[in-house]
Enzyme design. Structure first.
Site, PDB file in Angstrom:
ATOM      1  N   PRO A 131       0.713  -1.183  -0.135  1.00 45.47           N
ATOM      2  CA  PRO A 131       0.057   0.184  -0.098  1.00 45.47           C
ATOM      3  C   PRO A 131       0.961   1.179   0.127  1.00 45.47           C
ATOM      4  O   PRO A 131       1.764   1.583   1.057  1.00 45.47           O
ATOM      5  CB  PRO A 131      -0.767  -0.014   1.433  1.00 45.47           C
ATOM      6  CG  PRO A 131      -0.016  -1.074   2.098  1.00 45.47           C
ATOM      7  CD  PRO A 131       0.550  -1.950   1.037  1.00 45.47           C
ATOM      8  N   GLU A 132       0.611   2.085  -0.978  1.00 41.02           N
ATOM      9  CA  GLU A 132       1.125   3.521  -0.887  1.00 41.02           C
ATOM     10  C   GLU A 132      -0.149   4.348  -0.902  1.00 41.02           C
ATOM     11  O   GLU A 132      -1.163   4.003  -0.619  1.00 41.02           O
ATOM     12  CB  GLU A 132       1.813   3.745  -2.313  1.00 41.02           C
ATOM     13  CG  GLU A 132       3.137   2.781  -2.340  1.00 41.02           C
ATOM     14  CD  GLU A 132       3.925   2.735  -3.616  1.00 41.02           C
ATOM     15  OE1 GLU A 132       4.257   4.069  -4.004  1.00 41.02           O
ATOM     16  OE2 GLU A 132       4.737   2.064  -3.987  1.00 41.02           O
ATOM     17  N   HIS A 163      -4.376 -14.072   9.391  1.00 41.70           N
ATOM     18  CA  HIS A 163      -3.341 -13.201   9.969  1.00 41.70           C
ATOM     19  C   HIS A 163      -4.059 -11.700  10.649  1.00 41.70           C
ATOM     20  O   HIS A 163      -3.641 -10.822  10.618  1.00 41.70           O
ATOM     21  CB  HIS A 163      -2.459 -12.604   8.863  1.00 41.70           C
ATOM     22  CG  HIS A 163      -1.468 -13.747   8.274  1.00 41.70           C
ATOM     23  ND1 HIS A 163      -0.714 -14.400   8.924  1.00 41.70           N
ATOM     24  CD2 HIS A 163      -1.708 -14.247   6.963  1.00 41.70           C
ATOM     25  CE1 HIS A 163      -0.154 -15.041   7.881  1.00 41.70           C
ATOM     26  NE2 HIS A 163      -0.647 -15.253   6.785  1.00 41.70           N
ATOM     27  N   ARG A 194       2.796  -9.612   7.386  1.00 42.16           N
ATOM     28  CA  ARG A 194       4.220  -9.233   7.480  1.00 42.16           C
ATOM     29  C   ARG A 194       4.424  -8.545   8.739  1.00 42.16           C
ATOM     30  O   ARG A 194       5.413  -8.128   9.303  1.00 42.16           O
ATOM     31  CB  ARG A 194       4.960  -8.941   6.450  1.00 42.16           C
ATOM     32  CG  ARG A 194       4.891  -9.912   5.139  1.00 42.16           C
ATOM     33  CD  ARG A 194       5.914  -9.158   4.205  1.00 42.16           C
ATOM     34  NE  ARG A 194       5.360  -9.768   2.870  1.00 42.16           N
ATOM     35  CZ  ARG A 194       5.935  -9.478   1.573  1.00 42.16           C
ATOM     36  NH1 ARG A 194       6.548  -8.585   1.381  1.00 42.16           N
ATOM     37  NH2 ARG A 194       5.243 -10.068   0.580  1.00 42.16           N
TER      38      ARG A 194
END
Length: 286
Positions: free
Chosen positions: A2-3, A95, A114
């Site tokens: 994501p930017e 997650h 992550r």
DNA sequence: AGTGCTACCTGGAAGC
DNA sequence: TGCTTCCAGGTAGCAC
């Protein structure tokens, strides 16, 4: 990954599906997800429970929910973070890190494989409408208060490499590795070029490409969420199309057909056209 | 003060 | 086939 455009899509989803609902509970399933909330998970939960978001805001890649007591729920998605709005009782994602049941029967879920992303409850910083933890983050190019001339001046005053500068969130925020490479490709500039050597026109053009590439990605990314499912997934939408440099090693440049090359830069990969984007003749620091 | 390097983290892909 | 290694990269914190 994501930017800014992906984060903006999520912000809009939160504005539609979280603002106005009251936080009915807090469950932290992985403490690392709230590691920046220094008083710890129990304090994080206590500060959120019973609060009602009044607005969803963003600067660069940070986003936050303004809460009804003046505090803020700050979120950064890191590399792999997602904010989902799901019906309560739906099976947990593999997650899932934090669960926030809401008063309307849905729940806000922070999912992050992550674990580079994080949530925290923050207080206002130098400006009442921006969390203290975001004070050091520069305005992003889609912010109404962003001043292009000021950025161009600051960029040219830096003594570093141009890609490094684009990724520096204290100079301009929201730009990550992908859009940096794309904007540089459009500008015909190699990322190792020195900021000092840029003309004002080159810096202005580069900024224009940064804005364009983000605006175009936002237009595409905006189609990826529907209904209650607020998704930010780097693999979807913009990824497949529209990229001219990033991830295109050995494939032909869209301008000159030279094979795109991959180079190691700042412990990550940079993609560029060896013909359209000539590297500096000698190292900036030589 | 400003710049630059690295740890943090997981799982899919690639290599052997 | 199964194991190991590589790779993705945003940010804080620290070294220089």
């Amino acid at each position: 990954m994501p930017e800014l455009p992906e984060v903006e899509v999520v912000r809009r989803g939160l504005a539609a599906h979280a603002v106005g609902r009251t936080v009915a509970g807090v469950e932290v399933l992985h403490p690392r997800a709230v590691r920046r909330h220094t008083p710890g998970p129990a304090d994080f939960a206590a500060r959120l429970e019973g609060r009602t978001p009044t607005a969803a805001l963003r600067r660069g890649k940070y986003m936050w929910l303004a809460l009804d007591d003046g505090s803020m729920l700050l979120a950064h998605l890191g590399m792999s973070g997602q904010m989902l709005v799901q019906p309560q009782g739906k099976p947990d994602e593999k997650h899932l890190r934090v669960r926030l049941p809401l008063s309307d029967g849905n729940e806000l879920r922070f999912v992050d494989q992550r674990t580079f992303g994080h949530l925290m409850v923050d207080v206002p910083g130098e400006r009442a409408d921006v969390p203290a933890s975001v004070d050091h983050i520069a305005l992003d190019p889609l912010d109404a208060e962003f001043v292009p001339e000021a950025f161009v001046r600051a960029l040219r005053a830096r003594d570093t490499e141009v890609k490094r500068a684009l990724l520096d969130q204290s100079l301009i925020s929201g730009v990550g590795n992908i859009y940096a490479d794309e904007a540089l490709w459009r500008s015909g500039l190699h990322g190792r070029r020195g900021t000092r050597g840029l003309t004002r026109a080159q810096a202005t053009e580069l900024l224009g490409h940064v804005r364009d590439v983000m605006t175009e990605a936002l237009a595409v990314g905006g189609t990826t969420f529907d209904g209650l499912y607020v998704n930010v997934n780097g693999e979807s939408g913009y990824f497949a199309r529209g990229l001219n440099a990033y991830g295109r090693e050995d494939r032909p440049c869209g301008r000159c057909a030279s094979p795109i090359v991959r180079e190691s830069f700042m412990n990550r990969s940079s993609f560029s056209c060896p013909s359209c984007q000539r590297p500096p003749r000698r190292s900036r620091t030589a």
